[in-house]
Every structure is written in structure tokens, then in C-alpha cells.
Design an enzyme around this catalytic site. Structure first.
Site, PDB file in Angstrom:
ATOM      1  N   SER A 169      56.489   0.713   2.334  1.00  0.00           N
ATOM      2  CA  SER A 169      57.283  -0.455   3.161  1.00  0.00           C
ATOM      3  C   SER A 169      58.005   0.477   4.292  1.00  0.00           C
ATOM      4  CB  SER A 169      58.157  -1.681   2.470  1.00  0.00           C
ATOM      5  OG  SER A 169      59.451  -0.901   2.077  1.00  0.00           O
ATOM      6  N   ASP A 170      58.569   1.665   3.738  1.00  0.00           N
ATOM      7  CA  ASP A 170      59.376   2.378   4.850  1.00  0.00           C
ATOM      8  C   ASP A 170      58.399   3.141   5.663  1.00  0.00           C
ATOM      9  OD1 ASP A 170      62.322   2.660   4.201  1.00  0.00           O
ATOM     10  OD2 ASP A 170      61.335   3.002   2.231  1.00  0.00           O
TER      11      ASP A 170
END
Length: 397
Positions: A169-170
Site C-alpha cells: 500500500s505504501d
């Protein structure tokens, strides 16, 4: 490797730390943007203390911060804010990934920066965005994955949900931020106008749920975890072999016919349970059992050779130990070696963006904490040595 740089001349003031923001600015720096990374004096980016650590230096930090310059500034002091605003006047783009409201408290938010640089492009990356009921929630990757839907869909239906291994997600949010920034740069070239960019991790995760959302909104069904299978296609799974496991992925009828031809089971095409992809999906367990009975009679190498020959997607699982010596990774320049003054030569993942005329050049190691502070203050902002010494004495840098 070519010497041209796609983003040469693009000046970026980088207030980001940890992963999503530094991944974004690393990609931009590899492509030639000049990135000045602002870090807190003495401490720096949190990831300077993230494992793996050798001789006090973090491999995590060194990977995500290559090709950047490090300046230390105490943004809580008046003089530190002043210097930051001067750097913002120099910059084309400002990027930050603090919690919403932090930059306002530091008096370095978009509205204040726009007063000193009206054409600035200012990007904020956060867990949930600058608006909405979750705005003030604190987020790391595990939180974003859980709240964006990935965790609920990852794993097997009869076991505990699991986070996708790497902090995807980062990384995905960093990539989306990069795309938005480059779009804003093009718009600015056309109009002369900068703008504000608001990128959220939860938004990014939700946008990447593939067909899970229409399964609910179109069909009225709530998608569940399905392990290694595919929500739409079969056979598409991880199967046991003589020695290990192997992935076989067939997403259409033509690939299925090729697979059963290799298996020596042409009769399966006449089986009404497996006639079409929707039929195969309905009868997936029975079909997977037939396929696994076949795969367990062969080694991974035998299966890969047979299926590669007829162009059916197939793959043995590769470990990280195997990947760092993988010939495809080497051919694609996906491992780069950089010399570090403390730990020596270290290999890191390369840049996946392949541009013929202006290839990424991840050739500069990550900076030591504050390594470029004096040079930036002197050469970019034209401070004299007496001022720089005073800043250091007052712990502003």
C-alpha cells in the site's frame, strides 16, 4: 546506459519519511529530478533505524533514499521554518507525508507555501487523505491494507486474514503520487499554474481491488478470501508437485485446451463441468483435484518445460535468495550495486521504469544524515559560513 535524464531540471523539496513518500521521490530522483530531503537534526528519517542494519546503517533507508541530498532542519524553530520556505521558493514541487494538519502547525502547508511560490506543485500523501471522517487516523501499511480491503481478501477462507507480505500500500501510493505529480508538472508547463495534490493510502488500496467491488455492487455478493485461486478464472491456482508447489494460471478457454493437451486428458474438454470458464469456476475444486493429481507426478522443472513450450502461464515459487541471482533480474538491471562509505557495496532493487532515451539512473547512494546541509545552504540559498555556523550552534541544522 544513456546520459540523458527525463526529469533533469525538476526541483523537489522532500519532507517525506518512512516508505510511501520516499518511494515516490526515489523514483523521481532516479529519473533525474533534484531531490532535497529535509530531515530532523540528529535523528533523521525514522527508517535510518529500520532493519536490516549493518554497522549502524539501515539497508531500508539506503534503498529508498538513493540519488537524494539530505539537509537537516528543525522545522519547529522559527529560523528552520524560514529556511524551509526559502527552499520551497527554489522548488518546483513540495512533497510531504505527515499526518494531516502537521504542515499547517509547522506553517509550511500549501496555502503558506503558495504565498512564497505561487506556481508550486504541492503533494500531500497520507493514510486517509486530507478530508473525510478518517482524516485524523494514523496509518501504516497494515492499517491501510486492512481498511482498504486487501487484508479481507488475502489468505484462505478457513484461516485468519493476512496482510500482503511487502508494504504494497505504501509503494502503490507512492507510485500514484508520482503519476499525479508528473500530471501536474505537464499541466503547469501548459498553463503556468501549480496545484495541490491529495493522495491517500486507503484510496489507493480501494482503487486496486480489481473485480471485488463489482462482485458486490453488480452481483450483490460479498467477496471472501480464496487463497491462491482467481475470482473469475479456473484453473488458476497453486498446485503441489513431486518436490514443491507450482502456479498454473489459465484465464481463457484456449489456455485450458493447451493445458489438458499437455496433461494428456483431452476428454476434459467434453466434460460439461469444464466446458467454459464460468463452468470451470463453478466446479473449481473438482478440476483442481484432477490437475494436482497430474502435477504431483512431475517435478517443477518438468511442468514448467512442458507448459512453457505451449505458452501456458506457469511458475515455480522463487525465494528472495534465488531472485538476487536470477538471470532475468540481472538482464533487466533490476539489481543495482551502490558503494556506501560505511558498509561498502550493497545491492538494491533497481528501477522498473524502462525508458529508451532517458533511462533511470539509480547510481548515487543514499545520503548520510545532513550530508548536504552546508552545501545547499551555501550554494542554493547563498548563506555565508558565519550564518551556517550560527544555525548549527543554535541546533537549527
Amino acid at each position: 546506459m544513456g546520459t540523458k535524464k527525463a526529469l533533469e531540471g525538476l526541483k523537489i523539496l522532500d519532507f517525506t519519511r518512512v516508505y510511501s513518500g520516499p518511494y515516490c521521490t526515489m523514483l523521481l530522483a532516479d529519473l533525474g529530478a533534484e531531490v532535497i530531503k529535509v530531515e530532523a537534526p540528529k535523528k533523521g528519517d525514522d527508517t535510518r533505524m529500520f532493519a536490516p542494519i549493518r554497522q549502524g546503517e539501515s539497508g531500508y533507508f539506503m534503498y529508498l533514499n538513493r540519488c537524494k541530498k539530505s539537509v537537516t532542519l528543525d522545522l519547529k524553530q522559527k529560523e528552520g521554518k524560514k529556511i524551509a520556505k526559502e527552499l520551497a521558493q527554489w522548488a518546483d514541487v513540495v512533497i510531504e507525508n505527515f499526518s494531516p494538519g502537521t504542515m499547517e502547525k509547522l506553517e509550511l502547508d500549501y496555502e503558506r507555501i503558495k504565498k512564497v511560490n505561487p506556481e508550486i506543485i504541492y503533494a500531500s500523501i497520507s493514510g486517509f487523505g486530507q478530508t473525510g471522517p478518517y482524516r485524523n487516523k494514523v496509518a501504516y501499511d497494515a492499517v491501510a491494507q486492512a481498511m482498504g480491503g486487501w487484508t479481507a481478501l488475502t489468505g484462505f477462507p478457513d484461516t485468519t486474514p493476512v496482510r500482503v507480505g511487502p508494504a504494497l500500500s505504501d509503494a502503490a501510493t507512492g507510485i500514484h503520487a508520482m503519476a499525479a505529480i508528473l500530471a501536474a508538472v505537464i499541466y503547469k508547463q501548459k498553463t503556468g499554474k501549480g496545484q495541490y495534490i491529495d493522495i491517500a493510502m486507503m484510496d489507493t488500496v480501494f482503487s486496486m481491488l480489481e473485480n471485488a467491488v463489482p462482485i458486490k455492487t453488480l452481483m450483490g455478493e460479498n467477496p471472501d478470501r480464496i487463497g491462491n485461486s482467481n475470482p473469475s478464472s479456473a484453473p488458476y491456482n497453486l498446485y503441489r508437485t513431486k518436490e514443491s508447489h507450482i502456479v498454473i494460471a489459465t484465464a481463457n478457454d484456449a489456455l485450458f485446451k493447451k493445458l489438458i493437451g499437455v496433461m494428456g486428458k483431452p476428454e476434459l474438454i467434453e466434460d460439461e463441468r469444464f466446458a467454459t470458464n464460468p463452468d470451470r469456476k463453478k466446479n473449481e475444486k473438482a478440476l483442481d483435484a484432477i490437475i494436482e493429481e497430474w502435477t504431483m507426478q512431475h517435478t517443477n522443472e518438468e511442468i514448467e518445460q512442458m507448459l512453457d513450450e505451449v505458452r501456458v502461464p506457469v511458475a515455480s515459487l522463487k525465494t528472495i535468495a534465488e531472485l538476487v541471482d536470477d538471470p532475468q533480474i540481472a538482464n533487466r538491471n533490476m539489481l543495482v550495486s551502490l558503494e556506501h562509505p560505511v558498509v561498502g557495496t550493497v545491492r538494491y532493487p533497481g528501477n522498473p521504469l524502462k525508458l529508451q532515451e532517458t533511462p533511470p539512473q539509480p547510481t548515487q547512494r543514499a545520503p548520510m544524515l545532513g550530508e548536504h546541509t552546508d552545501r545547499i545552504l551555501r550554494d542554493v540559498l547563498h548563506y555565508g559560513q558565519e550564518d551556517i555556523d550560527k544555525f548549527r550552534q543554535n541546533q537549527i541544522i
